[in-house]
Design an enzyme around this catalytic site. Sequence first.
Site, short mmCIF file in Angstrom:
data_model
loop_
_atom_site.label_atom_id
_atom_site.label_comp_id
_atom_site.label_asym_id
_atom_site.label_seq_id
_atom_site.Cartn_x
_atom_site.Cartn_y
_atom_site.Cartn_z
CG ASP A 133 60.29 32.82 90.75
OD1 ASP A 133 61.36 32.19 90.70
OD2 ASP A 133 59.39 32.54 91.55
CD GLU A 165 62.07 29.47 95.31
OE1 GLU A 165 62.72 28.70 96.04
OE2 GLU A 165 61.51 30.48 95.72
#
Length: 140
Positions: A77, A140
């Site tokens: 992302d 993350e």
Amino acid sequence: MSLLTSAVSMTKAMVQIDSTDPGTYEKAMADWIEQQLSDLSNVLITRENVLPGRPNLMAEIPGPKDLPALVMICHMDTVVIGDGWTLPPFEAIEKDGKIYGRGACDMKSGLACALSAFLKATASRKQPRHSFVFIGTIDE
């Protein structure tokens, strides 16, 4: 094609894929990576939806010894576009030896390097002594 050229080309292709969080999220990025791996007979591919439309993707070149495996893990992302862009964020413009676009530094260039190295390892057709794993994660 050299490993560097491949990583640069992959970075440009990845920057052009919107994978913003929040936004479109990682599905299109996972689809693109899976396509790059789809013709490899010596690779095991696992795709797991963590959230709807948000898959983690794992590719493995199995070795006779599972552990310790060499694992390259990168997130797919990027943050949202935000204000202040002077160049189009999804065009991956190369200028003065740099690539400009959303995620070019964090983390699509690293993702491209890891995928490029993984593909190079698959091209040798040699079985590694330990498993070699590429993982693209959501968030993350």
